[in-house]
Design a protein around this motif. Structure first.
Motif, short mmCIF file in Angstrom:
data_model
loop_
_atom_site.label_atom_id
_atom_site.label_comp_id
_atom_site.label_asym_id
_atom_site.label_seq_id
_atom_site.Cartn_x
_atom_site.Cartn_y
_atom_site.Cartn_z
N CYS A 164 0.82 -1.22 0.00
CA CYS A 164 0.00 0.00 0.00
C CYS A 164 0.85 1.26 0.00
O CYS A 164 0.78 2.07 -0.91
CB CYS A 164 -0.90 0.03 1.22
N LEU B 283 3.39 2.19 -2.93
CA LEU B 283 2.94 2.76 -4.19
C LEU B 283 2.58 4.22 -4.06
O LEU B 283 2.73 5.00 -4.98
CB LEU B 283 1.74 1.97 -4.69
N ALA C 236 2.23 0.80 17.11
CA ALA C 236 1.64 2.14 17.12
C ALA C 236 2.46 3.09 17.96
O ALA C 236 2.66 4.26 17.57
CB ALA C 236 0.20 2.06 17.65
N ILE D 17 4.12 6.49 16.50
CA ILE D 17 3.87 7.82 17.06
C ILE D 17 5.20 8.55 17.27
O ILE D 17 5.35 9.73 16.93
CB ILE D 17 3.09 7.72 18.39
N ASP E 185 6.46 9.63 13.90
CA ASP E 185 5.62 10.68 13.36
C ASP E 185 5.93 12.02 14.01
O ASP E 185 6.09 13.05 13.33
CB ASP E 185 4.15 10.31 13.59
N GLN E 186 6.06 12.02 15.34
CA GLN E 186 6.38 13.27 16.04
C GLN E 186 7.76 13.77 15.64
O GLN E 186 7.97 14.97 15.47
CB GLN E 186 6.34 13.05 17.56
N SER F 256 1.48 12.60 4.50
CA SER F 256 0.14 12.65 5.12
C SER F 256 -0.19 11.39 5.90
O SER F 256 0.51 11.04 6.84
CB SER F 256 -0.92 13.02 4.10
N VAL F 257 -1.24 10.66 5.52
CA VAL F 257 -1.67 9.55 6.37
C VAL F 257 -0.72 8.36 6.30
O VAL F 257 -0.85 7.44 7.09
CB VAL F 257 -3.08 9.08 6.00
N PHE F 258 0.22 8.38 5.38
CA PHE F 258 0.98 7.15 5.18
C PHE F 258 1.97 6.85 6.28
O PHE F 258 2.40 5.71 6.43
CB PHE F 258 1.65 7.16 3.80
N VAL F 259 2.36 7.88 7.05
CA VAL F 259 3.18 7.58 8.23
C VAL F 259 2.36 6.78 9.22
O VAL F 259 2.80 5.75 9.74
CB VAL F 259 3.69 8.88 8.88
N GLY F 260 1.11 7.21 9.43
CA GLY F 260 0.23 6.48 10.34
C GLY F 260 -0.01 5.06 9.85
O GLY F 260 -0.12 4.13 10.64
N LEU F 261 -0.06 4.93 8.53
CA LEU F 261 -0.36 3.61 7.98
C LEU F 261 0.81 2.64 8.10
O LEU F 261 0.65 1.46 7.78
CB LEU F 261 -0.78 3.74 6.52
N ILE G 236 1.67 1.56 10.75
CA ILE G 236 1.14 0.63 11.76
C ILE G 236 0.58 -0.61 11.10
O ILE G 236 0.85 -1.73 11.54
CB ILE G 236 0.01 1.29 12.58
N THR G 237 -0.21 -0.40 10.04
CA THR G 237 -0.83 -1.57 9.42
C THR G 237 -0.01 -2.07 8.24
O THR G 237 -0.48 -2.90 7.49
CB THR G 237 -2.24 -1.23 8.93
#
Lengths: 212, 233
Positions: free
Chosen positions: B53, B56, B104, B108, B111-112, B126-131, B133-134
């Motif tokens: 994910c 790409l 997670a 975090i 991310d920080q 954007s959200v891909f740092v958070g992603l 995790i999964t």
């Protein structure tokens, strides 16, 4: 009357947008791993797709409430005015993933109890959904786009799930057909699947021109 | 600062392992294989099909891809290490939740750290740092390796798989940035004179679908050089 109609149109727009224009797979590549791994037959693809729709439609609104009443800056003000300056947004990842993991667990238990036949079909895929990026992605996009109402967030979650469902069923149908074609040996399996997905994504790009 | 102290404190945890296994060097042939293997024969993206994910979505430019690759190496290595240290005290039924919590926590921190030091790249990702995790690489390695191996090999396995992932990420981003905007790392590679002769940037390469096709072609090239990876019909 007209206001009511407008309100309804908002939901329809969000739904169409999340299914086609901002499709989880073809526009953001979320949930790719299970998408590629479990698309060998249409039957299992349908099972996983339905489970993803369900979990997304439940977890996005729950995360929405969590975001707006607990995590966001000033969101805790309903508790007491003293909390108005508290900003817990750095905790969002860990809260979301815990929510998603527990909802997946809950869904698994509910389905096992009330629909054993469906449970048999989904079986192994249900726990896998906790680590499907499209679920966490849905929650994070919900946070980023700041949907106005709980209803809209729910429609977004449901729509994203439907988009994912469509994508995986379409790919699995193509893969079932392609088994009979003569593909260069090094491209067989994973390689050709990537290229098919790329071509499908190019087709889906035609939706990008639609402005809603 | 927090980030550094985290690295240092986990770094000290690894040292007892050295004394525990005196017969085996820290970089013995077996341990080195843990790092080399995921780069080619057992690459997380092209062979194990894990973590596609984010691979790409962030590869339009080289800079975010490099940042992403480093983040994944860090998260993968340290979550492998932590899970491997506590692996004997995790109840089997809730292991997924324990693993996700550790990952997670690591994400975090990363991310920080990114928000504090490279804010523009952090915005691009954007959200891909958070992603992360999964990201299935991390969960996959935790399940497949860290749950049943000693901390130091698990740490190396995390680094190796993170690097294997980063390698593909960087190859894809080089192709996409070079053909999509004629630049590498933001500096112009294709000279102006070529454009004057009628060359155009291929804007399709910047679009998301081309990332899939580029990865498909990488798999094709890798498997035609490394025939034992070819899938049976």
């Amino acid at each position: 009357m007209s206001l009511n109609k407008l309100f309804f149109m908002d939901y329809v727009n969000t739904f169409i947008k999340s299914v086609f224009i901002e499709n989880m797979i073809f526009a953001y590549f979320l949930g790719m791993c299970s998408y590629l791994a479990i698309s060998k037959t249409v039957k299992s693809a349908v099972g996983l797709g339905v489970a993803v729709i369900f979990v997304l439609a439940v977890s996005v609104p729950v995360c929405y409430m969590l975001e707006n009443y607990v995590l966001k800056a000033g969101a805790l003000a309903w508790l007491s005015p003293g909390f108005a300056t508290v900003d817990l947004s750095f905790l969002s990842f860990i809260m979301y993933i815990a929510t998603i993991a527990s909802i997946t667990q809950l869904v698994e238990m509910v389905v096992e109890k009330y629909a054993p036949a469906l449970y048999q079909t989904l079986g192994i895929f249900l726990p896998l959904i906790a680590v499907n990026c499209s679920i966490l992605g849905g929650a994070l996009f919900m946070q980023e786009r700041e949907y106005a109402t709980l209803g809209e967030a729910t429609v977004f979650g449901f729509g994203s799930g439907v988009g994912w469902f469509l994508a995986i069923v379409a790919l699995s149908a193509i893969r079932e057909k392609i088994r009979y074609s003569n593909i260069p040996a090094p491209l067989r399996g994973l390689g050709i699947t990537f290229i098919i997905t790329g071509l499908m994504a190019i087709a889906f790009m035609s939706f990008m021109g639609i402005v809603i | 600062m927090n980030y550094k102290s985290e690295v240092m404190s986990t770094g000290t945890v690894t040292t007892p392992v050295k004394t525990k296994a005196p017969g085996e060097g820290l970089f013995s042939a077996k341990n080195r294989k843990l790092i080399y293997d995921p780069l080619n024969d057992n690459n997380p993206i092209t062979v194990q099909v894990l973590g596609i994910c984010s691979a790409l979505a962030v590869t339009v430019k080289m800079k975010p891809s490099i940042v992403m690759a480093i983040s994944v190496v860090v998260v993968c290595a340290f979550s492998n290490l932590i899970i491997s240290i506590i692996r004997n005290s995790i109840p089997n039924r809730i292991r997924i939740i324990v693993q996700l919590t550790v990952v997670a926590g690591m994400v975090i921190i990363v991310d920080q750290f990114l928000k504090a030091f490279v804010f523009d790249v952090s915005k691009q990702l954007s959200v891909f740092v958070g992603l992360i995790i999964t990201n299935c690489i991390i969960m996959g390695r935790l399940e497949a390796y860290a749950m049943s191996n000693k901390p130091w090999p698990s740490f190396l396995d995390g680094i190796g798989n993170g690097l294997g992932y980063g390698l593909i990420l960087i190859i894809v981003s080089i192709v996409r940035e070079l053909f999509g905007s004629g630049e590498l790392m933001g500096t112009r590679i294709i000279p102006e004179s070529v454009y004057k002769m009628g060359y155009f940037n291929n804007s399709l390469v910047i679009m998301p679908p081309m990332a899939l096709i580029v990865v498909g072609v990488i798999i094709w090239i890798q498997r035609s050089r490394n025939r034992k990876l070819i899938e049976s019909k």
